[in-house]
Enzyme design. Structure first.
Site, PDB file in Angstrom:
ATOM      1  CE  LYS A  81      -8.361  -2.102   6.257  1.00  0.00           C
ATOM      2  NZ  LYS A  81      -7.284  -2.463   5.324  1.00  0.00           N
ATOM      3  CB  SER A 157      -8.192  -0.375   2.025  1.00  0.00           C
ATOM      4  OG  SER A 157      -7.482  -1.415   2.664  1.00  0.00           O
ATOM      5  CB  SER A 181      -4.314  -1.562   2.512  1.00  0.00           C
ATOM      6  OG  SER A 181      -5.092  -1.452   1.350  1.00  0.00           O
TER       7      SER A 181
HETATM    8  N1  GLN Z   1      -4.841  -0.353  -3.166  1.00  0.00           N
HETATM    9  C1  GLN Z   1      -4.676  -1.764  -3.339  1.00  0.00           C
HETATM   10  C2  GLN Z   1      -5.951  -2.351  -3.879  1.00  0.00           C
HETATM   11  O1  GLN Z   1      -6.825  -1.607  -4.137  1.00  0.00           O
HETATM   12  C3  GLN Z   1      -4.243  -2.388  -2.068  1.00  0.00           C
HETATM   13  C4  GLN Z   1      -5.345  -2.782  -1.175  1.00  0.00           C
HETATM   14  C5  GLN Z   1      -4.871  -3.455   0.057  1.00  0.00           C
HETATM   15  O2  GLN Z   1      -3.683  -3.520   0.335  1.00  0.00           O
HETATM   16  N2  GLN Z   1      -5.823  -4.029   0.765  1.00  0.00           N
HETATM   17  O3  GLN Z   1      -6.075  -3.513  -4.034  1.00  0.00           O
END
Ligand code: GLN
Length: 486
Positions: A81, A157, A181
């Site tokens: 990532k 994400s 994410s």
């Molecule tokens: N979807 C969550 C957010 O928008 C989680 C993001 C993440 O785990 N980095 O914050």
């Protein structure tokens, strides 16, 4: 060499084939690069690949093998990532503000995987600075992948990592999970994704999002591959203050343990009316499979679940507003154009190069932390977090782990989330485990009638990854048996 199908090739079988001489790392990486050339233009799972460098890493691995090396991952390429540092490679968090930045050092997890022989072939797409659930917040265009529906979101994400694995352009990948994410994109794409316990894996070298929540973890084709990567990455690291000195068991061996005699809880708040009926039905079906394997299934309650989203978005935005303050055009990344004063430097750099969601969250977080609001929001958020954590402590006194959906609904078409904030905040079932510091995994659990993947989440107490993986591996095996029958 016969054609390699990267949508099913596991890390273990790639490592085995390399060890046995069925192919070299150069031929494996060559085949992977070919798959990327064919598929990535549509997927946009990778943001960056340096083919020459990937092949040079592979040649070095082959030479090391010839000289007697035999690391567990020797010659196996992984996708990383875009917020985890690999020395010499871009680390842009899919943000324009970090365009041109290259990481000067390896993250601790990368150093450990490298020592085991892994290769780092590319940077995967993500929501900018890991804010989002669809990978549409990337400054470099969305990743689109869904096994059943073209043009659907892969989740986020870490959507690039999940789509790379499930979409046949990676053997395995790393992501980060702050509020879901890793688990949610794994569920949407149909692969395995683990959020380790807070402190299980060093975050040194991962770009901070919300530091009291962030974790690094694997996304893989199966549970044992996740166990393998976890075992290599886990363990104390003095460079991450939250990392804990706990023993690292043999996680792959743990996968064979079975679940006979375990008590598994179904939290009733996770099966309410808002959950898509096919998602809820699948999770219950897997609970039935667990019963068939000798586990006891019990109803439990996590009463503060309803506070989780509000609590998470206060704490996460507060922390992100502090962590992103460093991107000001002075030390990292790009500098705004037309700057004449210091004020301009901050305003123009951040105004021009941060995306909408990043700006929205910085504003929210700054608001929650400002004097006058701090007590009303941030302090209350911390108190609510304690209540959520206590829910988990209490429930784990009566059961070994929880079985829940990963997301309330299956994936949806790209471009629809912006108009429907509730669809966008899809993290209702993934943020609580993060707030509690527990470990949690997403395991493929069949699909809807339309063929959309559904994820089963298993949640276990902090540092109970061995137990978590035992349950996950048992569910994976049971799922394969039943799907084989149908
Ligand atoms: N979807 C969550 C957010 O928008 C989680 C993001 C993440 O785990 N980095 O914050």
């Amino acid at each position: 060499m016969e054609k390699i199908d990267f949508s099913t090739l596991t890390i273990r079988s790639a490592a085995e084939a390399l060890r046995g001489g069925s192919y070299t790392s150069v031929s494996l990486v060559g085949a992977l690069l070919e798959a990327v050339r064919q598929r990535n233009p549509a997927l946009n799972a990778y943001l960056w690949i340096d083919e020459e460098d990937a092949l040079a890493q592979a040649a070095a691995a082959d030479a090391a093998r010839a000289a007697g090396s035999n690391g567990a991952l020797l010659g196996v390429p992984l996708a990383i990532k875009d917020n985890i540092s690999v020395a010499g490679q871009p680390c842009g968090c899919a943000s324009r503000i970090l365009e041109g930045y290259r990481a000067p050092f390896d993250a601790t997890v990368i150093g450990r995987l490298r020592a085991a022989g892994a290769l780092f072939v590319g940077r995967t797409n993500m929501d900018e600075f890991a804010m989002g659930s669809t990978t549409e917040n990337s400054a470099y265009g969305p990743t689109t992948f869904n096994p059943a529906k073209p043009g659907y979101v892969p989740g986020g994400s870490s959507g690039g990592s999940a789509a790379a694995v499930a979409g046949g352009v990676a053997v395995g990948a790393l992501g980060t999970d702050t509020g879901g994410s890793i688990r949610q994109p794994a569920a949407y794409c149909g692969c395995v994704g683990l959020r380790p316990s807070y402190g299980r894996i060093s975050r040194y070298g991962a770009v901070a999002c919300a530091s009291s929540l962030d974790q690094i973890g694997p996304l893989t084709h199966d549970v044992r591959d996740t166990a393998l990567l976890l075992g290599i990455m886990a363990g104390a690291d003095p460079r991450d203050v939250i990392s804990q000195d706990q023993p690292v068991p043999d996680y792959v061996a743990a996968c064979d343990g079975g679940i006979r005699g375990m008590r598994l809880g179904l939290p009733r708040e996770y099966f309410s009316g808002d959950v898509h009926p096919e998602v809820a039905a699948r999770v219950r079906e897997y609970a039935g499979l667990c019963r068939g394997m000798g586990a006891e299934i019990v109803d439990v309650s996590l009463p503060h679940t309803q506070c989780a989203i509000a609590t998470y978005y206060i704490i996460m935005t507060a922390e992100i507003s502090a962590n992103l303050a460093r991107y000001d055009g002075i030390r990292y990344g790009r500098r705004g154009e037309g700057v004449t004063t210091t004020q301009d430097l901050y305003g123009k750099t951040r105004g021009q190069f941060l995306g909408r969601e990043a700006k929205r969250r910085i504003l929210m977080g700054t608001y929650f932390l400002s004097s006058g609001n701090y007590e009303a929001y941030y302090m209350r958020g911390l108190k609510a977090r304690t209540l959520i954590r206590r829910d988990f402590d209490q429930v784990f006194e009566t059961c070994d782990a929880l079985l829940t959906p990963v997301a309330p609904r299956p994936a949806f078409p790209c471009g629809t989330a912006e108009d429907d904030p509730q669809a966008f905040y899809l993290d209702i079932f993934t943020v609580p485990a993060g707030l509690a510091g527990a470990c949690a995994i997403s395991v493929p659990a069949g699909a809807t009638a339309e063929g959309q993947p559904i994820g089963l989440q298993v949640v276990a107490p902090a540092f109970a990854e061995e137990r978590l993986l035992r349950i996950a591996a048992a569910c994976e095996a049971a799922g394969r048996r039943t799907e084989g029958q149908s």
